[in-house]
Design a protein around this motif. Structure first.
Motif, short mmCIF file in Angstrom:
data_model
loop_
_atom_site.label_atom_id
_atom_site.label_comp_id
_atom_site.label_asym_id
_atom_site.label_seq_id
_atom_site.Cartn_x
_atom_site.Cartn_y
_atom_site.Cartn_z
N ASP A 94 -17.37 20.74 49.71
CA ASP A 94 -16.45 20.79 48.58
C ASP A 94 -17.20 21.38 47.37
O ASP A 94 -18.39 21.09 47.18
CB ASP A 94 -15.97 19.39 48.21
CG ASP A 94 -14.98 18.83 49.22
OD1 ASP A 94 -14.23 19.63 49.79
OD2 ASP A 94 -14.97 17.60 49.43
N TYR A 99 -13.22 14.20 42.78
CA TYR A 99 -12.09 14.97 42.25
C TYR A 99 -10.77 14.36 42.70
O TYR A 99 -10.72 13.49 43.58
CB TYR A 99 -12.17 16.41 42.77
CG TYR A 99 -12.25 16.50 44.27
CD1 TYR A 99 -11.11 16.41 45.07
CD2 TYR A 99 -13.48 16.66 44.92
CE1 TYR A 99 -11.18 16.47 46.45
CE2 TYR A 99 -13.56 16.72 46.30
CZ TYR A 99 -12.41 16.63 47.07
OH TYR A 99 -12.49 16.67 48.43
N THR A 100 -9.70 14.87 42.11
CA THR A 100 -8.35 14.59 42.56
C THR A 100 -7.68 15.93 42.82
O THR A 100 -7.77 16.83 41.97
CB THR A 100 -7.55 13.82 41.49
OG1 THR A 100 -8.18 12.57 41.23
CG2 THR A 100 -6.12 13.57 41.95
N LEU A 101 -7.06 16.08 43.97
CA LEU A 101 -6.38 17.34 44.27
C LEU A 101 -5.10 17.42 43.43
O LEU A 101 -4.33 16.47 43.36
CB LEU A 101 -6.02 17.42 45.75
CG LEU A 101 -7.21 17.46 46.74
CD1 LEU A 101 -6.70 17.52 48.17
CD2 LEU A 101 -8.11 18.64 46.45
N SER A 102 -4.92 18.57 42.80
CA SER A 102 -3.69 18.76 42.01
C SER A 102 -2.89 19.91 42.63
O SER A 102 -2.42 19.77 43.76
CB SER A 102 -4.02 19.00 40.54
OG SER A 102 -5.03 19.99 40.37
N SER A 104 -1.68 22.84 44.78
CA SER A 104 -2.16 23.28 46.08
C SER A 104 -1.82 24.74 46.34
O SER A 104 -1.09 25.39 45.58
CB SER A 104 -1.57 22.40 47.19
OG SER A 104 -0.15 22.45 47.16
N GLN A 119 -6.60 26.19 45.51
CA GLN A 119 -6.50 24.74 45.43
C GLN A 119 -7.17 24.28 44.14
O GLN A 119 -8.29 24.68 43.84
CB GLN A 119 -7.19 24.08 46.63
CG GLN A 119 -7.25 22.57 46.55
CD GLN A 119 -5.87 21.94 46.57
OE1 GLN A 119 -5.08 22.19 47.48
NE2 GLN A 119 -5.57 21.12 45.56
N PHE A 121 -8.88 21.40 41.85
CA PHE A 121 -9.60 20.13 41.90
C PHE A 121 -9.65 19.59 40.47
O PHE A 121 -10.36 20.14 39.62
CB PHE A 121 -11.03 20.34 42.42
CG PHE A 121 -11.10 20.77 43.86
CD1 PHE A 121 -11.40 19.85 44.85
CD2 PHE A 121 -10.89 22.10 44.22
CE1 PHE A 121 -11.48 20.25 46.19
CE2 PHE A 121 -10.98 22.50 45.54
CZ PHE A 121 -11.26 21.58 46.53
N HIS A 200 -9.87 21.49 35.07
CA HIS A 200 -9.92 21.43 36.53
C HIS A 200 -10.68 22.65 37.04
O HIS A 200 -10.99 23.57 36.28
CB HIS A 200 -8.51 21.40 37.14
CG HIS A 200 -7.75 22.68 36.99
ND1 HIS A 200 -7.10 23.04 35.83
CD2 HIS A 200 -7.53 23.71 37.87
CE1 HIS A 200 -6.50 24.22 35.98
NE2 HIS A 200 -6.75 24.65 37.21
N VAL A 218 -7.86 24.82 51.72
CA VAL A 218 -7.98 23.49 52.32
C VAL A 218 -8.00 23.59 53.85
O VAL A 218 -8.83 22.97 54.52
CB VAL A 218 -6.84 22.57 51.85
CG1 VAL A 218 -6.87 21.24 52.62
CG2 VAL A 218 -6.97 22.29 50.36
N VAL A 228 -11.45 17.53 52.81
CA VAL A 228 -11.00 17.72 51.43
C VAL A 228 -9.99 16.64 51.08
O VAL A 228 -9.07 16.39 51.86
CB VAL A 228 -10.37 19.10 51.27
CG1 VAL A 228 -9.93 19.32 49.82
CG2 VAL A 228 -11.34 20.18 51.70
#
Length: 228
Positions: A94, A99-102, A104, A119, A121, A200, A218, A228
């Protein structure tokens, strides 16, 4: 007359007996001395020297064994280090941690010209951004490194087999074009530059260094064993 002769004979006999005793004692001493000397020549006195030689040989054998074990351990360690380095060079990771996936890949929305090309992050500004895989930096700078102002500050890294990774909206760029980077190496700090609604990292996998060749990052990372 006969009495004198008898006395003389008795005295002579005693003298002979004493001489015989002395001779016997002297002979025993000589024999004993010769035996001690012979013993010294044939091993009794040599025992300490033989023991020392055995101890030296044992110590030498122990040192040789220890050296062999140490050498084997060094060879094993070197092989492990080489294997780990090869594994790291072959792996993908990664680009950021915690992180948080926002947004996509291929997601529709008014923030993009068509659909989302990578993607996102979600991480705080200033988060360490790492090369997802080893390669050579082919783009680095503002204006999306040539891909347009929407990306803000961006980097593109060329990997093997016609694969490129892109990192955008950076607050700081810490590599230059032509620089070779390793998997996991620090390359930048995340930010909120360009067309961004909040801090981000925008991450893409491309088949060329330029905008328009992105594939699902991803799915790509999953295929490389990255969760991920």
């Amino acid at each position: 007359m006969s009495q004198r002769v008898s006395s003389l004979s008795s005295r002579t006999s005693r003298l002979r007996t004493r001489a015989a005793v002395l001779a016997a004692g002297l002979g025993a001493s000589v024999v004993l001395g010769a035996g001690v000397a012979a013993a010294a020549d044939t091993g009794v006195a040599a025992l300490p020297a033989a023991g020392t030689a055995n101890a030296v040989q044992a110590q030498a054998a122990a040192q040789a064994k220890a050296a062999t074990v140490k050498k084997a351990a060094a060879v094993k360690h070197a092989a492990a280090v080489k294997k780990a380095a090869a594994k790291k060079a072959a792996s993908w990771i990664d680009p950021v941690k915690k992180y948080t996936l926002s947004a996509s890949f291929a997601q529709a929305g008014g923030m993009w010209h068509s659909t989302h090309s990578g993607q996102d992050f979600a991480v705080p500004s200033g988060t360490n951004v790492m090369a997802a895989h080893g390669g050579t930096v082919v783009k680095a700078g503002g204006n999306g490194a040539g891909d347009g102002p929407a990306y803000g500050n961006a980097i593109v890294i060329k990997h093997g087999n016609g694969t490129y990774s892109q990192y955008a909206h950076l607050s700081r760029i810490d590599v230059r074009v032509g620089q070779i980077v390793a998997t996991g190496q620090h390359i930048a700090r995340s930010g909120n530059t360009g067309n961004s609604s909040g801090p981000h990292l925008h991450f893409e996998i491309r088949t060329t260094p330029n905008y328009g060749s992105a594939i699902d990052p991803v799915a790509f990372l999953h295929a490389k064993g990255v969760k991920v």
